[in-house]
Enzyme design. Structure first.
Site, mmCIF file in Angstrom:
data_model
loop_
_atom_site.group_PDB
_atom_site.id
_atom_site.type_symbol
_atom_site.label_atom_id
_atom_site.label_comp_id
_atom_site.label_asym_id
_atom_site.label_seq_id
_atom_site.Cartn_x
_atom_site.Cartn_y
_atom_site.Cartn_z
ATOM 1 N N GLY A 186 0.764 -1.242 0.000
ATOM 2 C CA GLY A 186 0.000 0.000 0.000
ATOM 3 C C GLY A 186 0.792 1.289 0.000
ATOM 4 O O GLY A 186 0.232 2.363 0.248
ATOM 5 N N HIS A 261 10.596 -1.409 -23.067
ATOM 6 C CA HIS A 261 9.555 -2.428 -23.161
ATOM 7 C C HIS A 261 8.323 -1.983 -22.387
ATOM 8 O O HIS A 261 8.363 -1.010 -21.623
ATOM 9 C CB HIS A 261 10.070 -3.764 -22.603
ATOM 10 C CG HIS A 261 10.607 -3.660 -21.200
ATOM 11 N ND1 HIS A 261 11.947 -3.444 -20.927
ATOM 12 C CD2 HIS A 261 9.986 -3.724 -19.992
ATOM 13 C CE1 HIS A 261 12.129 -3.395 -19.617
ATOM 14 N NE2 HIS A 261 10.946 -3.548 -19.026
ATOM 15 N N ARG A 339 14.998 9.391 -14.930
ATOM 16 C CA ARG A 339 15.884 8.238 -14.870
ATOM 17 C C ARG A 339 15.306 7.223 -15.852
ATOM 18 O O ARG A 339 14.117 6.894 -15.786
ATOM 19 C CB ARG A 339 15.952 7.673 -13.457
ATOM 20 C CG ARG A 339 16.915 6.470 -13.304
ATOM 21 C CD ARG A 339 16.201 5.152 -13.466
ATOM 22 N NE ARG A 339 17.056 4.008 -13.178
ATOM 23 C CZ ARG A 339 16.690 2.748 -13.378
ATOM 24 N NH1 ARG A 339 15.488 2.465 -13.865
ATOM 25 N NH2 ARG A 339 17.503 1.759 -13.097
ATOM 26 N N ASP A 341 15.165 3.560 -17.574
ATOM 27 C CA ASP A 341 15.450 2.155 -17.325
ATOM 28 C C ASP A 341 15.906 1.447 -18.607
ATOM 29 O O ASP A 341 15.445 1.771 -19.707
ATOM 30 C CB ASP A 341 14.183 1.486 -16.784
ATOM 31 C CG ASP A 341 14.434 0.115 -16.208
ATOM 32 O OD1 ASP A 341 15.179 0.022 -15.224
ATOM 33 O OD2 ASP A 341 13.883 -0.863 -16.747
ATOM 34 N N GLU A 370 20.119 4.186 -17.139
ATOM 35 C CA GLU A 370 20.580 2.964 -16.496
ATOM 36 C C GLU A 370 21.480 2.218 -17.481
ATOM 37 O O GLU A 370 21.011 1.533 -18.385
ATOM 38 C CB GLU A 370 19.404 2.064 -16.089
ATOM 39 C CG GLU A 370 19.866 0.815 -15.349
ATOM 40 C CD GLU A 370 18.849 -0.312 -15.367
ATOM 41 O OE1 GLU A 370 18.978 -1.213 -14.518
ATOM 42 O OE2 GLU A 370 17.953 -0.310 -16.226
ATOM 43 N N ASP A 437 17.751 -2.916 -7.627
ATOM 44 C CA ASP A 437 18.226 -3.999 -8.491
ATOM 45 C C ASP A 437 19.401 -4.776 -7.907
ATOM 46 O O ASP A 437 19.927 -5.682 -8.562
ATOM 47 C CB ASP A 437 18.644 -3.437 -9.855
ATOM 48 C CG ASP A 437 17.454 -3.135 -10.755
ATOM 49 O OD1 ASP A 437 16.426 -3.819 -10.623
ATOM 50 O OD2 ASP A 437 17.553 -2.212 -11.586
ATOM 51 N N ARG A 485 13.520 -4.963 -1.335
ATOM 52 C CA ARG A 485 12.405 -4.027 -1.502
ATOM 53 C C ARG A 485 11.407 -4.140 -0.354
ATOM 54 O O ARG A 485 10.190 -4.063 -0.533
ATOM 55 C CB ARG A 485 11.697 -4.299 -2.837
ATOM 56 C CG ARG A 485 12.630 -4.202 -4.038
ATOM 57 C CD ARG A 485 11.988 -4.695 -5.327
ATOM 58 N NE ARG A 485 12.933 -4.618 -6.443
ATOM 59 C CZ ARG A 485 12.655 -5.000 -7.693
ATOM 60 N NH1 ARG A 485 11.446 -5.483 -7.977
ATOM 61 N NH2 ARG A 485 13.562 -4.906 -8.639
#
Length: 670
Positions: A186, A261, A339, A341, A370, A437, A485
């Site tokens: 949340g 993507h 930024r 990706d 990145e 990552d 995370r």
């Protein structure tokens, strides 16, 4: 002399225009082979001749004249395991220059663009490397504000849940279970608003958000709609409020987007699945054959993720769509940068147009890609301002967190990294020790808080624009994603407040002392692999700072030349000093402080005076009648403090100050 080990081309980062007046030139030579290098340079149209009529700008072999040059020693600018690096900054009077190198080893020879010569050929400048003209439009215009920014990376779903009304179905209680690829807790925009005080106390001046656009996953790197916010994070009103609150607190906003993507659930890809080659979106993707079969898959994807079909960014419609996205969030919501990706897998032509679009919307928009490998092709001034500096990340971690590599290895990696990029890039490089990552840095350090402190000390005194991954400042751990995370820990009894205070102090010192950021040089003064210690000198003119580092598990003795003040605890150090195990000292050249006697004063008000970006230290008390001027940093600040005393006090200078403590109150009767 090993001539084969001498490397230069008239291309960045070997030569480039740093600003509208300055040219930076670098040379690489085989390590330990060369004693010194002199730059030979001059205006290509300026000649020396005895006869006035022979000094015209044009080359004429019939006239007795020679090309007019200057010679200046280049600075040794670091070493790695293979090369020594040499550097010089020059200001060509007429914005053009030809140059070569006189290289001194066991023999002396001159390197020009045409090859090697025993002596400098001066019959014509055509032998030499060239900067034809310094055009203002060709200068790499990285945003100045980034040089002073300390970033804080937020994974939105895991920072804070401020509004349970927008929780997706099945949302778990905050921190009630381990993070996984499928679970939700949340986190949202309101949670960031509610905890902006945490960011203020830490002192960060920028927030980098992982993607906030509509997507089915908790990480949001599988975009459904780039022009819609994910409803689990909040609506546009709350998002705008969050940006406004951050900006009001001096915090810039960097959004994350993946244009390589999209999600397989994106309407465009769903249309292709339904209509095959008859879909108007068929050319948005690189498809091997029809019908499209996600089970194989028979189309290009990110890595091997069939749920993330790769976009064809060379297609005009795809390009127009994504360029609109880049500009939209800058214009409509005032974000400060992007930024990007998987940036290295998108074509260069797209990124060139992307830069033009977002810079048209905001001339100081920051663009960071990145890229995990050598990124020079993206860092020429026409695409990105910087990249995520993962190449150096590992060097920080293996030296300070895991101890797998030596301090000399670290110095080699730093020298190589700084010399392989232009200074324009180094000043805004996105430097990090972990991210969403990678495993968390404290996990790499096996929970050793001293090593974590050392990581932060070295990162926050390094050039560039440092990044702190949410929770690192309070000692959060976690392995490879999704373990890295986890939900942010908001119970202060479970936070490492000592680590937080250490990071906050370093950020504050970086702000107070710009030389520790990007205003000063970075030079390894001393390296001792046996004792695993090193000293880095940060310098700007007469201002000298030392970062004294001990990576070993034992106390080490080091000798200092001169007297220094510790910025971390205000002690004064000189001669032989002791450096605790796995720790660092941050020192500044000690200067005697001026003390005034204000015996006849009835009261005194301390002054904090800002001038040219420098702020004087708080004033100090030494008994009932003496007050230390603190850190007078300019004549203007000295005058301001003196004047404030003279308003109600008679004063006179006395001897140098004794040891002291900072006054606890800003104003009080004496």
């Amino acid at each position: 002399m090993n001539q084969a080990g001498v490397v230069h081309r008239a291309l960045s980062p070997f030569v480039y225009t740093y600003d509208q007046e300055t040219v930076h030139i670098r040379l690489m030579t085989a390590k330990g082979d060369i004693e010194k290098v002199e730059l030979i340079y001059g205006d290509p149209y300026e000649w020396e001749a005895e006869k006035e009529e022979d000094r015209d700008w044009n080359f004429d072999p019939e006239k007795e004249k020679s090309w007019k040059v200057k010679r200046t020693l280049m600075q040794h600018n670091g070493s790695d395991a293979t090369y020594d690096y040499w550097f010089i900054a020059i200001r060509p009077e007429r914005k053009r220059v030809r140059y070569g190198f006189e290289v001194h080893g066991d023999t002396t020879a001159v390197l020009t663009e045409r090859g090697w010569y025993d002596e400098a050929p001066l019959d014509h400048p055509g032998y030499y490397f060239s900067v034809p003209y310094v055009h203002a439009t060709d200068v790499f215009d990285t945003p100045d504000w980034v040089k002073d920014t300390v970033w804080y990376q937020i994974f939105p779903e895991r920072f804070a849940n401020g509004d349970r009304a927008n929780d997706p179905a099945g949302t778990k209680e905050w921190g009630s279970e381990a993070p996984a690829f499928q679970n939700f807790f949340g986190g949202d925009f309101q949670g960031v608003i509610d905890h902006v005080d945490h960011l203020q106390r830490l002192g960060v001046t920028g927030v980098y958000f992982c993607p906030v656009f509509q997507a089915p996953s908790n990480h949001k790197y599988d975009t459904l709609d780039y022009l819609k916010l994910d409803p689990a994070f909040g609506d546009e009103k709350t998002f705008r409020k969050m940006i406004d609150v951050l900006h009001e607190n001096g915090i810039r906003v960097l959004l994350d987007a993946v244009f390589n993507h999209i999600s397989e659930e994106h309407p465009a890809f769903q249309d292709v699945l339904e209509k095959g080659q008859d879909s108007k979106y068929a050319n948005w993707f690189t498809i091997d054959s029809f019908p499209v079969d996600p089970s194989i898959p028979n189309y290009e994807v990110f890595a091997f993720e069939r749920n993330m079909p790769k976009l064809n960014t060379a297609h005009p419609d795809v390009k127009d769509y994504l360029l609109h996205v880049g500009r939209y969030w800058v214009e409509e919501f005032g974000i400060d940068g992007w930024r990007l990706d998987v940036a290295s897998e998108v074509d260069h032509a797209f990124w060139r147009e992307f830069r033009k679009e977002v810079r048209a919307a905001n001339g100081t928009c920051y663009i960071v890609g990145e890229c995990w490998t050598d990124s020079q092709p993206w860092l020429l001034g026409d695409q990105f301002d910087a990249v995520m500096n993962y190449g150096l990340t590992e060097s920080f971690l293996t030296c300070f967190a895991t101890g797998e590599t030596s301090v000399r290895d670290f110095s080699h990696a730093v020298s190589r990294n700084l010399n392989w990029h232009s200074q324009n890039v180094n000043e805004v490089m996105f430097n990090l020790i972990d991210s969403h990552d990678t495993p968390r840095a404290l996990t790499r350090a096996k929970g050793n808080i001293d090593r974590m402190k050392l990581l932060f000390t070295t990162l926050l005194t390094f050039p560039g624009s440092p990044v702190i991954y949410y929770g690192d400042e309070i000692g959060m751990t976690g392995g490879q994603d999704p373990a890295n995370r986890a939900c942010m820990e908001w119970d202060e009894t479970k936070q490492n407040r000592e680590l937080f205070d250490h990071v906050a102090q370093l950020i504050d010192l970086r702000k107070q002392h710009p030389v520790l950021a990007n205003a000063g040089t970075y030079h390894f003064q001393r390296i001792d692999d046996t004792r695993q210690t090193f000293i880095v000198e940060r310098r700007q003119g007469e201002q000298v700072y030392l970062l004294v580092v001990n990576v070993s598990e034992e106390v080490q003795s080091l000798s200092l030349e001169g007297t220094y003040e510790s910025l971390l605890d205000a002690t004064t150090l000189s001669g032989t000093i002791q450096v605790e195990a796995v720790s660092a000292l941050l020192l500044h050249t000690y200067k005697k402080k001026q003390v005034v006697d204000i015996a006849s004063a009835t009261c005194f008000f301390s002054v904090h005076y800002e001038s040219n970006g420098w702020i004087s230290k708080p004033l100090r008390s030494f008994g009932s009648n003496q007050v230390d001027f603190g850190g007078i940093t300019s004549p203007a600040s000295a005058t301001a403090i003196k004047s404030s005393i003279e308003v109600g006090c008679k004063w006179k200078a006395t001897a140098a100050c004794p040891e002291s403590t900072i006054c606890s109150r800003p104003a009080y009767p004496l």
